[in-house]
Design an enzyme around this catalytic site. Structure first.
Site, PDB file in Angstrom:
ATOM      1  N   GLU A 195      -3.026  -0.520   4.406  1.00  0.00           N
ATOM      2  CA  GLU A 195      -4.223  -1.034   3.750  1.00  0.00           C
ATOM      3  C   GLU A 195      -4.212  -2.555   3.578  1.00  0.00           C
ATOM      4  OE1 GLU A 195      -5.582   2.780   1.117  1.00  0.00           O
ATOM      5  OE2 GLU A 195      -4.112   1.474   0.175  1.00  0.00           O
ATOM      6  N   ASP A 230       3.304  -3.744  -5.910  1.00  0.00           N
ATOM      7  CA  ASP A 230       1.951  -3.501  -5.441  1.00  0.00           C
ATOM      8  C   ASP A 230       1.055  -4.563  -6.069  1.00  0.00           C
ATOM      9  OD1 ASP A 230      -0.485  -2.070  -4.498  1.00  0.00           O
ATOM     10  OD2 ASP A 230       0.953  -0.467  -4.123  1.00  0.00           O
ATOM     11  N   HIS A 258      -1.266  -5.149  -0.364  1.00  0.00           N
ATOM     12  CA  HIS A 258      -0.764  -4.657  -1.658  1.00  0.00           C
ATOM     13  C   HIS A 258       0.204  -5.663  -2.287  1.00  0.00           C
ATOM     14  CE1 HIS A 258      -2.592  -0.665  -1.775  1.00  0.00           C
ATOM     15  NE2 HIS A 258      -2.384  -0.583  -0.479  1.00  0.00           N
TER      16      HIS A 258
HETATM   17  C1  TNX Z   1      -3.408   5.068  -0.660  1.00  0.00           C
HETATM   18  S1  TNX Z   1      -0.924   5.901   0.793  1.00  0.00           S
HETATM   19  C2  TNX Z   1      -2.385   4.148  -0.851  1.00  0.00           C
HETATM   20  C3  TNX Z   1      -1.932   3.842  -2.227  1.00  0.00           C
HETATM   21  C4  TNX Z   1      -2.749   4.556  -3.264  1.00  0.00           C
HETATM   22  C5  TNX Z   1      -3.020   5.978  -2.825  1.00  0.00           C
HETATM   23  C6  TNX Z   1      -3.755   6.806  -3.838  1.00  0.00           C
HETATM   24  C7  TNX Z   1      -0.835   4.416   0.908  1.00  0.00           C
HETATM   25  C8  TNX Z   1       0.127   3.993   1.866  1.00  0.00           C
HETATM   26  N1  TNX Z   1      -1.641   3.628   0.178  1.00  0.00           N
HETATM   27  O1  TNX Z   1      -1.948   2.461  -2.427  1.00  0.00           O
HETATM   28  O2  TNX Z   1      -2.046   4.550  -4.466  1.00  0.00           O
HETATM   29  O3  TNX Z   1      -3.765   5.956  -1.629  1.00  0.00           O
HETATM   30  O4  TNX Z   1      -3.715   8.173  -3.503  1.00  0.00           O
END
Ligand code: TNX
Length: 615
Positions: free
Chosen positions: A329, A195, A265
């Site tokens: 994301e 990440d 990420h």
């Molecule tokens: C969203 S769920 C994210 C993570 C974070 C999390 C915290 C997802 C695919 N991405 O990067 O750690 O929320 O709850």
């Protein structure tokens, strides 16, 4: 009324098995089986996996009966008493994970069509033994009730995701969790290996991923002002260590799915190899918990080469049929301003940056397919058109799952409101700092997790088959100690395991709460530092503003709690008022309430001030 009914059933003929089996028949009146040092394990069916697992089970039993029972092939079995027979037979009408378990006075008979089924039968059998009390000498002799259990899982994908990127978890800790998964009949371990804040797996071709990308100077523990602490952090797994974990998982019938996040990420990878980003700017591994704008440059062929090289090593290590490529994301701002990305968009006749992401993932999917692997990604992949055989992991609700299933794609439910173990599990002010994400509100009680029904009502019979299961997620931005991991994971993972395994009609919240009293002892026996937040008291207030009164009911997520409360602002004690039924108060008032067991307070003190509405 419900409670009274459930209680009757429970005390008369139930066993506290979690997750609840498909069918449990107690044979009341028939004599029990005595398990002690005379026990033998008999193997029926030649199978090396069966033999391995019998040997491991024998060692586990040693902790109970004092000696490891001998494991004997059927041909040497001389109609003895006090035996556990493990029988594999192919012609049985069983799925590979199904089993039956029969206990009578002389024998325990396990039947399954595959070793996995036998393994799950033995997990159930362990739950029929009373949990050993910590600090008390083992009993060494147990009576098991005469009964018959027939069992099979509801879903094939029963998963747990661990984020080792935000905080690194050593191999010993990962193995400890694999044991907990096995105990809950969870068969899939999704390993979130990289990440923005760290790259955690050795890739031989790109050594800077771990020599540089696995280490960060600080860790931002906190955003909201509860506590503030910064410290350097890092760590990674060598490929040898990964193999060791894979072996350990396979002995427990757990498939390990690696996740290699792309295109977002990826800040730690870009810190190691800045030329893979759009700006090419040098950077350090991120110390901040946020979604980062810098992602892999999708216009640069070097990125594709790098990702394929990484995946080549990943594919060679992990035997699972799936590889998870993240895909969540990924802000598109850098791509919008990047000449290379824009050139790629026009070269490939793509509409926009979303399609560029789909293009990247499709290329990777084709690459994976050439290695005989299937792609999984988070539900963002439904946005730019799904790649042909992708399986979708749905974290933002059910919509992604509905879209996926209607298009004939498999989907896994990872709905954040039910399955995110980094959320608060009771009133945030009673809890250690946790994630309070915008999507979900970050509030997921035990009951909320238990209440998950993974199959969206919008789907028809044919579409429903594409919901292959569900998964619990432990994201670790705010979780860096083992104790804190345990606290966030349990008991909610116990609740989710029942959603994963148990048929919808067999699930029962009241019964589950009752079983949790025994399960807590099992967790204690394994030195799991679980949360007791399910004993915290919730307030339900019905105000009558005209008369300046309120009717207050108190509840918890635990079975038959002894709640005591005060109305004078003092801390509740066992001498305070016991809560029996909803009660009326004059406003304004401050109610303080807590749960007690044997005169000892076992919950936090929750309080609520109820004010008169002013006209
Ligand atoms: C969203 S769920 C994210 C993570 C974070 C999390 C915290 C997802 C695919 N991405 O990067 O750690 O929320 O709850």
């Amino acid at each position: 009324m419900m409670d009274v009914l459930a209680r009757d059933i429970i005390h008369n003929d139930s066993l506290a098995i979690i997750p609840q089996p498909s069918s449990v028949q107690l044979r009341k009146g028939l004599p029990p089986f005595r398990m002690d040092k005379n026990l033998k394990i008999i193997l029926w069916g030649e199978n090396s996996r069966l033999e391995d697992l019998a040997n491991r089970f024998s060692l586990q039993l040693k902790e109970y009966v004092g000696v490891a029972p001998p494991v004997i092939p059927m041909r040497n079995y001389d109609r003895e008493r006090q035996v556990i027979v493990l029988s594999l037979s192919a012609e049985k009408d069983f799925d590979s994970e199904a089993y039956s378990l029969e206990i009578n006075r002389q024998q325990i008979i396990v039947r399954a069509s595959a070793a996995a089924g036998v393994f799950y039968a033995l997990q159930t059998l362990l739950q029929l033994l009373p949990p050993r009390e910590v600090g008390i000498a083992p009993r060494k002799s147990f009576l098991l009730p005469s009964c018959r259990i027939d069992d099979r899982p509801r879903f094939v994908w029963r998963g747990f995701m661990l984020d080792v990127a935000r905080y690194f978890m050593p191999v010993s800790l990962v193995k400890r969790y694999l044991d907990f998964l096995a105990m809950h009949k969870i068969n899939t371990f999704h390993w979130h290996l990289n990440d923005d804040q760290g790259w955690r797996i050795e890739i031989k071709k790109y050594p800077r991923l771990t020599s540089f990308g696995a280490w960060r100077k600080d860790s931002q523990l906190e955003l909201s002002g509860k506590q503030m602490a910064f410290s350097p952090h890092g760590g990674y797994y060598t490929q040898e260590e990964i193999k060791d974990v894979l072996q350990y998982a396979s002995e427990r019938f757990i498939t390990v799915i690696p996740e290699v996040e792309m295109p977002g990420h990826s800040y730690a990878a870009l810190a190691a190899y800045p030329e893979l980003s759009c700006t090419g700017k040098p950077r350090e591994v991120s110390t901040r918990w946020k979604v980062h704008d810098d992602i892999y440059c999708a216009g640069n062929e070097k990125t594709y080469k790098f990702l394929e090289d990484v995946l080549t090593e990943i594919v060679a290590l992990f035997p699972a049929p799936y590889i998870h490529l993240g895909g969540d994301e990924a802000p598109k701002i850098r791509w919008k301003n990047c000449p290379k990305c824009q050139a790629k968009i026009s070269e490939e006749s793509l509409k926009n940056e979303h399609e560029l992401q789909t293009y990247l993932l499709k290329r990777m999917e084709i690459f994976l397919a050439s290695k005989n692997k299937k792609l999984i990604a988070w539900d963002e992949i439904t946005e730019g058109g799904l790649s042909p055989d992708a399986t979708v992991m749905c974290w933002r609700g059910f919509d992604g799952a509905i879209t996926a299933a209607r298009q004939g794609h498999d989907a896994i439910i990872a709905h954040s409101k039910y399955t995110y173990l980094d959320h608060y599990q009771s009133e945030p002010y009673l809890e250690p700092l946790a994630w309070a994400g915008l999507v979900s509100g970050g509030y997921t009680t035990l009951q909320k997790s238990y209440s998950l029904e993974p199959i969206p009502v919008q789907l028809n019979r044919a579409e429903e088959k594409h919901i292959i299961g569900l998964q619990a997620q432990l994201w670790t931005e705010y979780i860096r100690s083992t104790d804190h991991m345990d606290y966030m994971t349990f008991p909610r993972l116990s609740a989710l395991s029942e959603v994963m395994w148990t048929a919808k009609e067999t699930k029962d919240w009241n019964y589950f709460k009752w079983k949790m009293e025994t399960q807590y002892k099992r967790l204690e026996q394994r030195e799991i530092k679980f949360s007791k937040s399910a004993y915290n008291v919730y307030f339900n207030v019905a105000m009558d503003s005209l008369n300046r009164t309120a009717l207050i009911s108190l509840s918890t997520d635990s079975f038959d709690p002894s709640i005591y409360y005060t109305l004078d602002g003092s801390e509740p004690t066992p001498n305070s008022k016991p809560y029996i039924a909803p009660f009326q108060v004059d406003m304004p008032v401050t109610v303080k309430a807590a749960t007690f067991k044997n005169a000892i307070r076992i919950s936090k003190v929750n309080q609520k001030t109820i004010m008169t509405t002013q006209y």
